[in-house]
Scaffold this active site. Structure first.
Site, PDB file in Angstrom:
ATOM      1  N   LYS A 562     -25.586   6.523 -10.110  1.00  0.00           N
ATOM      2  CA  LYS A 562     -25.321   7.965 -10.026  1.00  0.00           C
ATOM      3  C   LYS A 562     -26.588   8.792 -10.285  1.00  0.00           C
ATOM      4  CE  LYS A 562     -20.513   7.303 -11.574  1.00  0.00           C
ATOM      5  NZ  LYS A 562     -19.651   7.861 -10.508  1.00  0.00           N
ATOM      6  N   THR A 664     -15.089  12.635  -6.606  1.00  0.00           N
ATOM      7  CA  THR A 664     -14.050  13.669  -6.501  1.00  0.00           C
ATOM      8  C   THR A 664     -14.494  14.907  -7.275  1.00  0.00           C
ATOM      9  OG1 THR A 664     -12.926  12.460  -8.275  1.00  0.00           O
ATOM     10  CG2 THR A 664     -12.031  12.234  -6.061  1.00  0.00           C
TER      11      THR A 664
HETATM   12  C1  26V Z   1     -16.916  -0.354 -11.888  1.00  0.00           C
HETATM   13  C2  26V Z   1     -18.008  -1.069 -12.306  1.00  0.00           C
HETATM   14  C3  26V Z   1     -17.796  -2.309 -13.068  1.00  0.00           C
HETATM   15  C4  26V Z   1     -19.001  -3.157 -13.218  1.00  0.00           C
HETATM   16  C5  26V Z   1     -20.239  -2.370 -13.413  1.00  0.00           C
HETATM   17  C6  26V Z   1     -20.466  -1.325 -12.432  1.00  0.00           C
HETATM   18  C7  26V Z   1     -19.261  -0.604 -12.032  1.00  0.00           C
HETATM   19  C8  26V Z   1     -19.394   0.569 -11.350  1.00  0.00           C
HETATM   20  C9  26V Z   1     -18.320   1.273 -10.960  1.00  0.00           C
HETATM   21  C10 26V Z   1     -17.076   0.807 -11.203  1.00  0.00           C
HETATM   22  C11 26V Z   1     -15.945   1.641 -10.762  1.00  0.00           C
HETATM   23  C12 26V Z   1     -14.844   0.896 -10.150  1.00  0.00           C
HETATM   24  C13 26V Z   1     -13.782   1.698  -9.541  1.00  0.00           C
HETATM   25  C14 26V Z   1     -13.960   3.183  -9.567  1.00  0.00           C
HETATM   26  O1  26V Z   1     -13.703   3.830 -10.548  1.00  0.00           O
HETATM   27  N1  26V Z   1     -14.358   3.765  -8.449  1.00  0.00           N
HETATM   28  C15 26V Z   1     -14.452   5.207  -8.270  1.00  0.00           C
HETATM   29  O2  26V Z   1     -13.254   5.623  -7.644  1.00  0.00           O
HETATM   30  C16 26V Z   1     -13.229   7.001  -7.382  1.00  0.00           C
HETATM   31  C17 26V Z   1     -11.884   7.324  -6.792  1.00  0.00           C
HETATM   32  O3  26V Z   1     -11.750   6.724  -5.550  1.00  0.00           O
HETATM   33  C18 26V Z   1     -14.364   7.386  -6.463  1.00  0.00           C
HETATM   34  O4  26V Z   1     -14.339   8.778  -6.267  1.00  0.00           O
HETATM   35  C19 26V Z   1     -15.698   6.968  -7.056  1.00  0.00           C
HETATM   36  O5  26V Z   1     -16.728   7.211  -6.136  1.00  0.00           O
HETATM   37  C20 26V Z   1     -15.658   5.497  -7.420  1.00  0.00           C
HETATM   38  O6  26V Z   1     -16.836   5.107  -8.119  1.00  0.00           O
END
Ligand code: 26V
Length: 819
Positions: A562, A664
């Site tokens: 980010k 979002t």
């Molecule tokens: C999880 C992990 C776990 C391991 C380390 C790095 C990492 C980075 C990000 C995540 C997020 C996993 C799922 C998540 O929250 N995604 C988010 O979902 C939102 C709703 O769709 C979206 O707007 C975001 O861009 C997205 O990151």
């Protein structure tokens, strides 16, 4: 038989409205006042003279909650009478925030309750602010689930949210010497007035044990069982024409699950195993996007949610129908990421082991019912469980996944290196979720393309059309009407009401974008929001924010992709320039940061520390403090966002292209008239298309360029050597200019920049710098800026979560609106 059933159904479609007499009468201020006093006396047990702020909040909440009950019952009654298909949104996270004001607005009681409380010399706003945030989520994924629940209720999509009732939500963040410190959150400590506890609705969920063979059937004998007890919260849509249920499961030991035989035999530990598991299962939300430890607990939580929900869904279906083959006609299940993907194998298990289906038939039904939303491409975020762990916790499910894997490999025919649901010693939950779903969706157009091309190319080839795009959205009720009352009023005064449920009507503002009177009125709403936010900052955090500055905000979870680092490094460059030439006519800026780092994510925590270190030096410098301020209020969450976003002029959406699935927050800012400085990533791409390229500050490498740049050896060093400002910034950080007490404190971050820079901060630095110059130029011309801001608001209708939900209903769930 089926014909007459259809007749009955179409008959039932005729009957709709609840007989007036059984509904509560439309509330007047007087009747609401009576109800409030009643609750104060009989629910809370006190009198107006003695009542504390907490007592009043409880009484007000119950008074409002009562009003949700009729629409709620009526929606259930109609859904059952008309035998409507329902969606079941399974999510490990619901990041709801406060409920009271949102419920009051949706029930149309916001002004009346205000008036009633005014009569007692009380302020509704102050009372509402006493409510703790329901923070049962980490970030975007959980907040999306909350927006979607609200939109489902508003557009009349019959459905349930299913989640876990964590005792402790997302940790609370504070700063000590600039460092993040986490403490447990305790939202239930003072009771939850929104909860309907349903101890009679409880299911047994098994864990561990073994699978035995009996008469040719596989039978799972779990080692321990835990009870899942339902807690329901009504979710009322705007205008109260429909209401759904958020059902959160709490783990309970359950007396009958206590193993008295084992206990009496002296095996005390084993006898209490289920009890110990029950006590930890729904204790705490996983804060960790990255955890290593506690994997077994996390998998157990996911199964607990999935199993209780699927059992509940089947029980409800069988209460009204006798044929599970027709389940897909009445049930859709949406999996919010892979976290509840074990719901697939669980549904198959119940159909095969308890209802006598063959494996293929059961898998076919499951696939017709299930849908999977993918929220990230990051490999480290894609869930994988070792086969050993899966066998230990869910031995029968492992067999079912093996069966699905065999099916999937067969489907791939002669492919030399087939994709596997179980690869090596790992179960790939993304591949599993894909295999058991009839639709898989990405959350923005760009993200969906990458899901097709990079994540699931083989699945896509085998199942063309299964992957669809449904771009995320946000609810305009919470994120405009509630969060920004002044702007909402201006909008209603200008184009009338109706935009709340038909956000495309904001287009009507376009014709006022050049009108100086309207621009001025818009400017006043922005100013009011800034005052509100600044007052709150001063009162809660003793932070001062100069109101005449450009409010430039980046609020989101801390993650390298980010690029909060890009933002703070640029802030240092701005600081150095002001120092060199204080009289150069700088646009005063407040750089606002907000967000939490996963407790185990060291680099993210170092970035937090750097931001706080820079804040201390910059804010204390009399030469610069009127021109540049860095503020980082701790513990960013939904309620802080509701104050901060309306107050912002500039929205930082600066992730490395290809890495932010959607975002979002980007939508919330633009809807509130902040301009975006951003990369071509996630939903930024579509936001820019909608608001117009001229009303968006674009910079940075594209997804393809990112891939190419990363393959260049020494890209970091090359980019740094090409940027004099960046060199100066890195040098000052390396020399300890912002950590004089410990000059090498940020050495690792500087090293990362020179030697790795996977997220291409250096490569995008100069482009970001130029875009920031452009921001200043635009801001100096206030008419120009206001015009762009107004056009942003006017063109954001597409990003209403009502639109997203309608797309899910027609393209994935096959559910018509009940309204
Ligand atoms: C999880 C992990 C776990 C391991 C380390 C790095 C990492 C980075 C990000 C995540 C997020 C996993 C799922 C998540 O929250 N995604 C988010 O979902 C939102 C709703 O769709 C979206 O707007 C975001 O861009 C997205 O990151």
């Amino acid at each position: 038989m089926s014909e007459s059933l259809d007749e009955v159904r179409s008959d039932r479609h005729e009957s709709t409205a609840l007989p007036e007499s059984t509904a509560l009468p439309a509330p007047t201020a007087a009747s609401l006042r009576d109800a409030l006093l009643h609750h104060l006396r009989f629910t809370v047990g006190t009198t107006p003279e003695r009542a504390s702020a907490f007592d009043w909040r409880m009484a007000v909440s119950h008074t409002i909650r009562d009003r949700a009950v009729d629409p709620w019952f009526e929606s259930v009654r109609r859904t059952e009478a008309e035998d409507r298909k329902r969606v079941h949104y399974l999510s490990m996270e619901f990041l709801i925030g406060r409920i009271l004001e949102d419920a009051a607005i949706n029930l149309g009681l916001r002004d009346t309750i205000d008036e009633v409380l005014d009569g007692f010399g009380l302020s509704f706003t102050e009372i509402a602010e006493g409510e703790p945030d329901a923070a049962l989520g980490n970030g975007g994924l959980g907040r999306l689930a909350a927006c979607y629940l609200e939109s489902m209720a508003t557009v009349g999509c019959p459905g349930y949210g299913y989640g876990l009732r964590y005792e402790h939500g997302l940790f609370e963040q504070s700063f000590e010497n600039g460092r993040q410190v986490e403490t447990p959150e305790n939202w239930l400590a003072t009771g939850n007035p929104w909860d309907f506890t349903r101890p009679e609705t409880a299911y047994r969920v098994g864990f561990g044990g073994e699978v035995i063979e009996e008469g040719g059937r596989r039978i799972w004998v779990p080692r321990s069982r835990v009870l899942a007890a339902a807690h329901d919260t009504p979710v009322v849509g705007y205008g109260a024409r429909w209401a759904n249920t958020l059902r959160l499961w709490a783990a309970m030991p359950g007396a009958e699950l206590f193993d008295l035989d084992r206990f009496n035999a002296g095996d005390f530990a084993a006898a209490s195993e289920a009890e110990a598991l029950a006590r930890s299962l729904t204790r705490v939300l996983y804060p960790n996007d990255t955890t290593d430890g506690g994997k077994q607990l996390r998998l157990s939580q996911e199964y607990f949610l999935s199993s209780a929900s699927v059992q509940d869904i089947l029980a409800r279906h069988l209460g009204a129908h006798d044929d599970l083959r027709r389940l897909p006609e009445s049930v859709a299940i949406q999996m919010n990421d892979t976290h509840p993907a074990i719901a697939g194998p669980e549904l198959i298990r119940l159909l095969v082991d308890e209802h006598g289906f063959g494996f293929d038939a059961a898998a076919g039904i499951a696939t017709q019912v299930l849908g999977y939303t993918n929220h990230t491409l990051l490999p480290e975020a894609l869930e994988r469980w070792t086969v050993g762990l899966m066998r230990h916790v869910l031995p029968r499910h492992l067999e079912i996944i093996e069966g699905l894997d065999t099916q999937f490999v067969e489907l791939q025919g002669e492919r030399p290196d087939p994709v596997r649901l179980i690869g090596g010693d790992q179960v790939n939950m993304g591949d599993l979720a894909f295999a058991v779903s009839h639709k898989v969706n990405g959350v923005s157009a760009l993200h969906t393309d990458l899901v097709r091309k990079d994540l699931f190319p083989v699945h896509d080839e085998l199942h063309p059309g299964r992957i669809v795009n449904i771009t995320n959205g946000i609810t305009p009720r919470r994120w405009l009407k509630l969060a920004n009352p002044a702007l909402s009023e201006l909008i209603t005064d200008t184009i009338g009401s109706g935009w709340e449920t038909d956000l495309d009507r904001l287009r009507g503002l376009e014709q006022h974008a050049d009108d100086p009177g309207f621009q001025e009125a818009f400017g006043r709403t922005k100013r009011l929001a800034k005052v509100r936010f600044a007052d709150w900052l001063a009162a809660e955090h003793d932070i001062e924010a100069p109101l005449d500055a450009l409010f430039d905000a980046q609020v989101k979870r801390l993650h390298e992709y980010k690029r909060q680092l890009l933002n703070i490094l640029w802030t240092i460059a701005r600081y150095q320039r002001i120092k060199r030439d204080p009289g150069a006519g700088w646009v005063p800026r407040v750089k606002i940061f907000g967000g939490k780092a996963a407790p185990s994510y060291d680099t993210a925590k170092e970035i937090i520390r750097l931001i706080n270190d820079v804040a201390r030096i910059v804010n204390d410098d009399p030469e610069t403090r009127d021109l540049l301020r860095v503020i980082y209020p701790p513990n960013y969450g939904v309620s802080m966002a509701q104050k901060l976003i309306p107050a912002s002029d500039l929205s930082e959406q600066i992730s490395t292209a290809g890495m932010e699935a959607s975002g979002t927050g980007n939508m919330k800012f633009a809807l509130n008239g902040a301009l975006t400085i951003g990369t071509l990533d996630g939903a930024n791409v579509e936001i820019r298309e909608h608001v117009g390229a001229g009303n968006f500050f674009l910079f940075g490498l594209t997804t393809d360029e990112v891939a190419a740049r990363r393959s260049e050896a020494d890209h970091a060093r090359t980019a740094i050597m090409a940027s004099r400002p960046l060199q100066d910034v890195l040098q000052s950080v390396a020399e300890g200019a912002f950590s004089p007490d410990e000059p090498h404190r940020h050495g690792r971050l500087v090293d990362l920049m020179w030697n790795s820079d996977w997220f291409l901060v250096a490569s995008d630095f100069d482009a970001y710098d130029s875009a920031q110059d452009e921001v200043d130029r635009a801001y100096r011309d206030s008419h120009h800026w206001q015009r762009m801001a107004i056009l942003n608001i006017a063109r954001m209708g597409h990003f209403s979560s009502d639109r997203s939900i309608r797309e899910y209903m027609s393209r994935i769930w096959d559910i018509p609106a009940a309204l």
